[in-house]
Write a protein that holds these residues in place. Structure first.
Motif, PDB file in Angstrom:
ATOM      1  N   ILE A 291      -7.881   1.918   0.533  1.00 26.47           N
ATOM      2  CA  ILE A 291      -6.547   2.497   0.334  1.00 26.47           C
ATOM      3  C   ILE A 291      -6.065   3.165   1.616  1.00 26.47           C
ATOM      4  CG2 ILE A 291      -5.267   4.297  -0.896  1.00 26.47           C
ATOM      5  CD1 ILE A 291      -7.041   3.721  -3.335  1.00 26.47           C
ATOM      6  N   PHE A 292      -6.939   3.952   2.248  1.00 28.67           N
ATOM      7  CA  PHE A 292      -6.561   4.677   3.461  1.00 28.67           C
ATOM      8  C   PHE A 292      -6.233   3.724   4.610  1.00 28.67           C
ATOM      9  CE2 PHE A 292      -7.994   6.932   7.412  1.00 28.67           C
ATOM     10  CZ  PHE A 292      -6.916   7.803   7.480  1.00 28.67           C
ATOM     11  N   VAL A 293      -7.047   2.697   4.796  1.00 25.23           N
ATOM     12  CA  VAL A 293      -6.784   1.725   5.867  1.00 25.23           C
ATOM     13  C   VAL A 293      -5.462   1.013   5.625  1.00 25.23           C
ATOM     14  CG1 VAL A 293      -7.591  -0.433   6.910  1.00 25.23           C
ATOM     15  CG2 VAL A 293      -9.211   1.415   6.467  1.00 25.23           C
ATOM     16  N   ALA A 294      -5.199   0.628   4.379  1.00 25.53           N
ATOM     17  CA  ALA A 294      -3.924  -0.028   4.056  1.00 25.53           C
ATOM     18  C   ALA A 294      -2.747   0.910   4.328  1.00 25.53           C
ATOM     19  CB  ALA A 294      -3.919  -0.471   2.592  1.00 25.53           C
TER      20      ALA A 294
ATOM     21  N   THR B 297       3.121  10.623   4.003  1.00 29.32           N
ATOM     22  CA  THR B 297       2.532  11.310   2.851  1.00 29.32           C
ATOM     23  C   THR B 297       1.457  10.456   2.198  1.00 29.32           C
ATOM     24  OG1 THR B 297       4.643  12.410   2.450  1.00 29.32           O
ATOM     25  CG2 THR B 297       3.039  12.428   0.666  1.00 29.32           C
ATOM     26  N   GLN B 298       1.739   9.157   2.052  1.00 26.38           N
ATOM     27  CA  GLN B 298       0.739   8.262   1.484  1.00 26.38           C
ATOM     28  C   GLN B 298      -0.526   8.216   2.334  1.00 26.38           C
ATOM     29  OE1 GLN B 298       0.972   7.770  -1.693  1.00 26.38           O
ATOM     30  NE2 GLN B 298       0.640   5.565  -1.600  1.00 26.38           N
ATOM     31  N   MET B 299      -0.325   8.263   3.650  1.00 26.41           N
ATOM     32  CA  MET B 299      -1.468   8.247   4.552  1.00 26.41           C
ATOM     33  C   MET B 299      -2.285   9.533   4.393  1.00 26.41           C
ATOM     34  SD  MET B 299      -1.309   6.819   8.435  1.00 26.41           S
ATOM     35  CE  MET B 299      -0.219   8.120   9.007  1.00 26.41           C
ATOM     36  N   ILE B 300      -1.605  10.646   4.207  1.00 28.37           N
ATOM     37  CA  ILE B 300      -2.307  11.918   3.987  1.00 28.37           C
ATOM     38  C   ILE B 300      -3.101  11.870   2.681  1.00 28.37           C
ATOM     39  CG2 ILE B 300      -1.989  14.380   3.505  1.00 28.37           C
ATOM     40  CD1 ILE B 300       0.479  14.259   5.356  1.00 28.37           C
ATOM     41  N   LEU B 301      -2.465  11.391   1.605  1.00 29.27           N
ATOM     42  CA  LEU B 301      -3.159  11.292   0.317  1.00 29.27           C
ATOM     43  C   LEU B 301      -4.350  10.349   0.419  1.00 29.27           C
ATOM     44  CD1 LEU B 301      -0.202  11.091  -2.243  1.00 29.27           C
ATOM     45  CD2 LEU B 301      -1.556  13.083  -1.605  1.00 29.27           C
ATOM     46  N   GLY B 302      -4.156   9.214   1.104  1.00 25.91           N
ATOM     47  CA  GLY B 302      -5.252   8.267   1.280  1.00 25.91           C
ATOM     48  C   GLY B 302      -6.401   8.873   2.072  1.00 25.91           C
ATOM     49  N   GLY B 303      -6.073   9.670   3.093  1.00 26.82           N
ATOM     50  CA  GLY B 303      -7.106  10.330   3.891  1.00 26.82           C
ATOM     51  C   GLY B 303      -7.882  11.348   3.084  1.00 26.82           C
ATOM     52  N   VAL B 304      -7.178  12.119   2.263  1.00 27.29           N
ATOM     53  CA  VAL B 304      -7.849  13.092   1.391  1.00 27.29           C
ATOM     54  C   VAL B 304      -8.764  12.365   0.406  1.00 27.29           C
ATOM     55  CG1 VAL B 304      -7.501  14.812  -0.423  1.00 27.29           C
ATOM     56  CG2 VAL B 304      -6.034  14.821   1.601  1.00 27.29           C
ATOM     57  N   ASN B 305      -8.266  11.294  -0.175  1.00 28.70           N
ATOM     58  CA  ASN B 305      -9.036  10.502  -1.132  1.00 28.70           C
ATOM     59  C   ASN B 305     -10.313   9.965  -0.490  1.00 28.70           C
ATOM     60  OD1 ASN B 305      -9.525   9.147  -3.584  1.00 28.70           O
ATOM     61  ND2 ASN B 305      -8.514   7.303  -2.843  1.00 28.70           N
TER      62      ASN B 305
ATOM     63  N   ASP C 272      -5.821  -3.661  -1.358  1.00 28.93           N
ATOM     64  CA  ASP C 272      -4.689  -4.241  -2.081  1.00 28.93           C
ATOM     65  C   ASP C 272      -3.871  -3.156  -2.770  1.00 28.93           C
ATOM     66  OD1 ASP C 272      -3.594  -6.981  -3.394  1.00 28.93           O
ATOM     67  OD2 ASP C 272      -3.599  -5.378  -4.890  1.00 28.93           O
ATOM     68  N   THR C 273      -4.557  -2.181  -3.369  1.00 34.55           N
ATOM     69  CA  THR C 273      -3.850  -1.084  -4.038  1.00 34.55           C
ATOM     70  C   THR C 273      -2.979  -0.312  -3.058  1.00 34.55           C
ATOM     71  OG1 THR C 273      -5.657  -0.838  -5.647  1.00 34.55           O
ATOM     72  CG2 THR C 273      -4.171   1.038  -5.360  1.00 34.55           C
ATOM     73  N   GLY C 274      -3.507  -0.014  -1.879  1.00 41.10           N
ATOM     74  CA  GLY C 274      -2.755   0.742  -0.892  1.00 41.10           C
ATOM     75  C   GLY C 274      -1.590  -0.019  -0.306  1.00 41.10           C
ATOM     76  N   GLN C 275      -1.776  -1.315  -0.071  1.00 40.83           N
ATOM     77  CA  GLN C 275      -0.713  -2.062   0.599  1.00 40.83           C
ATOM     78  C   GLN C 275       0.464  -2.337  -0.325  1.00 40.83           C
ATOM     79  OE1 GLN C 275      -2.185  -5.814   2.055  1.00 40.83           O
ATOM     80  NE2 GLN C 275      -2.327  -6.746   0.037  1.00 40.83           N
TER      81      GLN C 275
ATOM     82  N   CYS D  19      -2.579   3.264   6.550  1.00 36.28           N
ATOM     83  CA  CYS D  19      -2.407   3.363   8.001  1.00 36.28           C
ATOM     84  C   CYS D  19      -1.732   2.116   8.563  1.00 36.28           C
ATOM     85  CB  CYS D  19      -3.760   3.580   8.680  1.00 36.28           C
ATOM     86  SG  CYS D  19      -4.545   5.162   8.306  1.00 36.28           S
ATOM     87  N   ILE D  20      -2.163   0.939   8.099  1.00 41.75           N
ATOM     88  CA  ILE D  20      -1.569  -0.310   8.599  1.00 41.75           C
ATOM     89  C   ILE D  20      -0.115  -0.426   8.142  1.00 41.75           C
ATOM     90  CG2 ILE D  20      -1.705  -2.826   8.493  1.00 41.75           C
ATOM     91  CD1 ILE D  20      -4.743  -2.535   8.340  1.00 41.75           C
ATOM     92  N   ASN D  21       0.159  -0.046   6.894  1.00 49.00           N
ATOM     93  CA  ASN D  21       1.555  -0.037   6.419  1.00 49.00           C
ATOM     94  C   ASN D  21       2.430   0.859   7.282  1.00 49.00           C
ATOM     95  OD1 ASN D  21       1.164  -1.816   4.311  1.00 49.00           O
ATOM     96  ND2 ASN D  21       0.983  -0.245   2.740  1.00 49.00           N
ATOM     97  N   TYR D  22       1.907   2.024   7.634  1.00 52.12           N
ATOM     98  CA  TYR D  22       2.656   2.961   8.479  1.00 52.12           C
ATOM     99  C   TYR D  22       2.957   2.338   9.839  1.00 52.12           C
ATOM    100  CZ  TYR D  22       3.642   7.044  11.387  1.00 52.12           C
ATOM    101  OH  TYR D  22       4.223   7.924  12.261  1.00 52.12           O
ATOM    102  N   GLY D  23       2.010   1.538  10.336  1.00 53.71           N
ATOM    103  CA  GLY D  23       2.210   0.925  11.644  1.00 53.71           C
ATOM    104  C   GLY D  23       3.165  -0.250  11.646  1.00 53.71           C
TER     105      GLY D  23
END
Length: 565
Positions: free
Chosen positions: A195-198, A340-348, A59-62, A200-204
């Motif tokens: 967060i990371f999955v959200a 960028t959000q996807m990169i930050l989520g991946g690092v997290n 929810d936070t990521g989306q 990625c899905i947002n990017y798609g």
């Protein structure tokens, strides 16, 4: 699917031949074989139950991505003054982001008493229904009813807040002592996965020109909640809850499976003995008033500490990136801030695995102090580059500054994900005695969500006034956080929950807590013994008691091993 669930159920439902005698203790015939550090049963329990963290992280990521989507802005935003497009005002974006946190605060406060009545696992399943209701309200919102999104997020927040209390509680009451910190930290790990999955899905989906851009990510949330709500039914209740409700055989059976040892192994018998002592003490005060959680021995101190730690976790500034990252990095001139959000989520996500190692190999105190210092440096540089080096009107003219912001944002998240992200949940799950745990944890968790709301709602206003200098505020909070850990938090690495309870009661100095030697279970100075005045009081009287003097001998006779509040 049915076959899979049956297999999932088996590890926790095996039968033992000999019944447990509740008068049995660790003294007498017992097994002394090695204890596996991690068993398949404890791994499955830690990972699956942490789906509650995944739901929150998703929810936070989306929501960060939704605020930047064209269709979401067109349906629920406000038209620009020149008519060229749509935007969210500070108030509207703050309410959409922040009302979830109000719901989570309320859910965290309500969930504790409910869990004491119906159990930990059934509470988790029930609150998943509340989450589904909130998702239905949101996904069915028509334009321009932005307030329906807000109401739906508040309802969903009730469920998320309850799970944020119940998941660490269930794990702390079930996990073997040698990996308790790591298993509780999987809750934070799953937040980062969510967060990371959200992201990625947002990017798609963000390029879609219809409501599918945000309704598809939101609709997928139903799947995650359904997995947790149904799957938890096939898990056992926590051993401590079972024991307190007379299901002693069930409690022992679960512990044997999770520890991966025989039924007469000393580690199981010792922990059952400790649980038995605590339970008998609880029965003497089963009709306690609600305010007794503040008047119990050192409970006011511990409740205050838990509330402060959860507030400081939010004031590290991590959600500054997670909630508004898409908007923040658009201001740096980056073409696709979703990347960028996807990169930050991946690092997290990736670095939180390191956090699971850190919490059990370097301890709570050292990890949190080092993490606060690391994040302090990152925010000082981030804020300085953003304010003094970045051309905020034409960010494409200062590309190196924009790249530096991303680098130090990633370095900050590295520090957060390995220390303050997972370890604060671990400490708060260990902090309280069992008879107060649900209510006290509810208060500390509510503190987390209260500050989550404040940051989510007011961040747009603050950024508008002081831009990237907002980072200096978080840096100051991180300095305070390091000092709080150094002076007030006891090291709980490798300790049972009952031993940690005794350490706080005995005023063991946080700076010397790693040196403290625990006595046998029947000699622990407990909350209930003090309430019944079986030990001569607290403070100076307690330090002069025979029990405390015995502990002083075990630590080398150093009278500085205790301190008063």
């Amino acid at each position: 699917m049915k076959m899979g669930l049956s297999k999932f159920k088996l590890p926790f439902k095996g039968k033992n031949k000999a019944p447990y005698n509740e008068n049995q203790t660790a003294i007498g015939a017992h097994a002394d074989g090695p204890v596996p550090r991690l068993t398949i049963h404890s791994f499955i329990m830690g990972v699956f139950v942490s789906m509650g963290g995944f739901v929150f992280g998703y929810d936070t990521g989306q929501i960060s991505g939704f605020l930047g989507m064209a269709d979401f802005q067109r349906r629920f935003g406000q038209r620009n003054s020149d008519g060229s497009g749509y935007h969210f005002s500070n108030v509207r974006s703050g309410l959409i982001v922040g009302l979830l946190s109000i719901g989570t605060l309320m859910g965290a406060l309500i969930a504790g008493p409910v869990a004491d009545r119906i159990g930990r696992k059934w509470s988790i399943s029930a609150w998943c229904i509340m989450l589904h209701i909130g998702l239905i309200v949101q996904i069915s919102a028509p334009a321009p009813k932005w307030y329906q999104i807000v109401v739906g997020r508040w309802i969903a927040g009730l469920g998320v807040g309850a799970l944020s209390l119940l998941v660490p509680m269930y794990q702390s009451e079930s996990a073997p002592r040698q990996i308790r910190g790591a298993l509780i930290s999987t809750y934070q790990l799953f937040i980062t996965i969510g967060i990371f999955v959200a992201n990625c899905i947002n990017y798609g989906t963000e390029a879609r020109n219809n409501s599918g851009s945000w309704r598809i990510p939101m609709g997928i949330s139903f799947l995650w909640v359904l997995i947790l709500g149904i799957g938890i039914i096939f898990f056992p209740e926590s051993p401590r809850y079972d024991y307190r409700h007379g299901r002693i055989e069930e409690a022992k059976r679960t512990m044997v499976k999770l520890y991966g040892v025989s039924e007469n192994h000393h580690v199981v018998l010792e922990e059952l003995a400790e649980i038995k002592v605590k339970h008998e003490e609880e029965l003497l005060h089963k009709n306690q008033k609600w305010f007794e959680i503040f008047t119990g021995p050192r409970m006011a101190y511990r409740i205050t500490l838990g509330v402060v730690l959860q507030a400081l976790q939010q004031l590290t500034g991590a959600n500054y990136f997670f909630y508004y990252g898409t908007v923040i990095f658009k201001s740096t001139g980056i073409n696709n801030s979703y990347v960028t959000q996807m990169i930050l989520g991946g690092v997290n996500f990736g670095t939180t695995f390191l956090g699971l190692y850190v919490v059990e190999h370097f301890g709570r105190r050292k990890s949190l102090i080092f993490g606060a210092a690391w994040m302090f440096v990152c925010f000082m540089i981030f804020a300085s580059v953003g304010h003094f080096a970045l051309d905020r009107n034409s960010p494409e003219r200062t590309p190196h500054a924009g790249k530096a912001l991303i680098v130090f944002a990633c370095l900050f998240i590295l520090g957060f994900a390995t220390t303050w992200g997972p370890i604060v949940w671990t400490i708060c799950a260990e902090l309280y005695p069992s008879r107060y745990r649900s209510k006290a944890m509810a208060m500390s968790t509510a503190s987390n969500w209260f500050w989550n709301f404040l940051l989510g709602f007011f961040t747009p206003f603050i950024i508008g006034d002081i831009d990237f200098r907002y980072g200096y505020i978080f840096a100051g909070c991180l300095f305070l956080a390091a000092a709080t850990i150094y002076f007030f938090v006891i090291e709980g690495q490798g300790r049972t929950l009952e031993e940690i309870d005794t350490m706080y009661i005995l005023h063991v100095s946080p700076m010397k807590s790693t040196e403290w030697v625990a006595p046998p279970p029947d000699q622990l100075v407990t909350t209930e013994k003090l309430v019944r005045r079986e030990v001569p009081g607290v403070g100076i009287d307690l330090e002069q008691s025979a029990s405390t003097q015995a502990r002083a001998k075990e630590t080398g006779g150093d009278s500085s091993a205790t301190h008063s509040e």
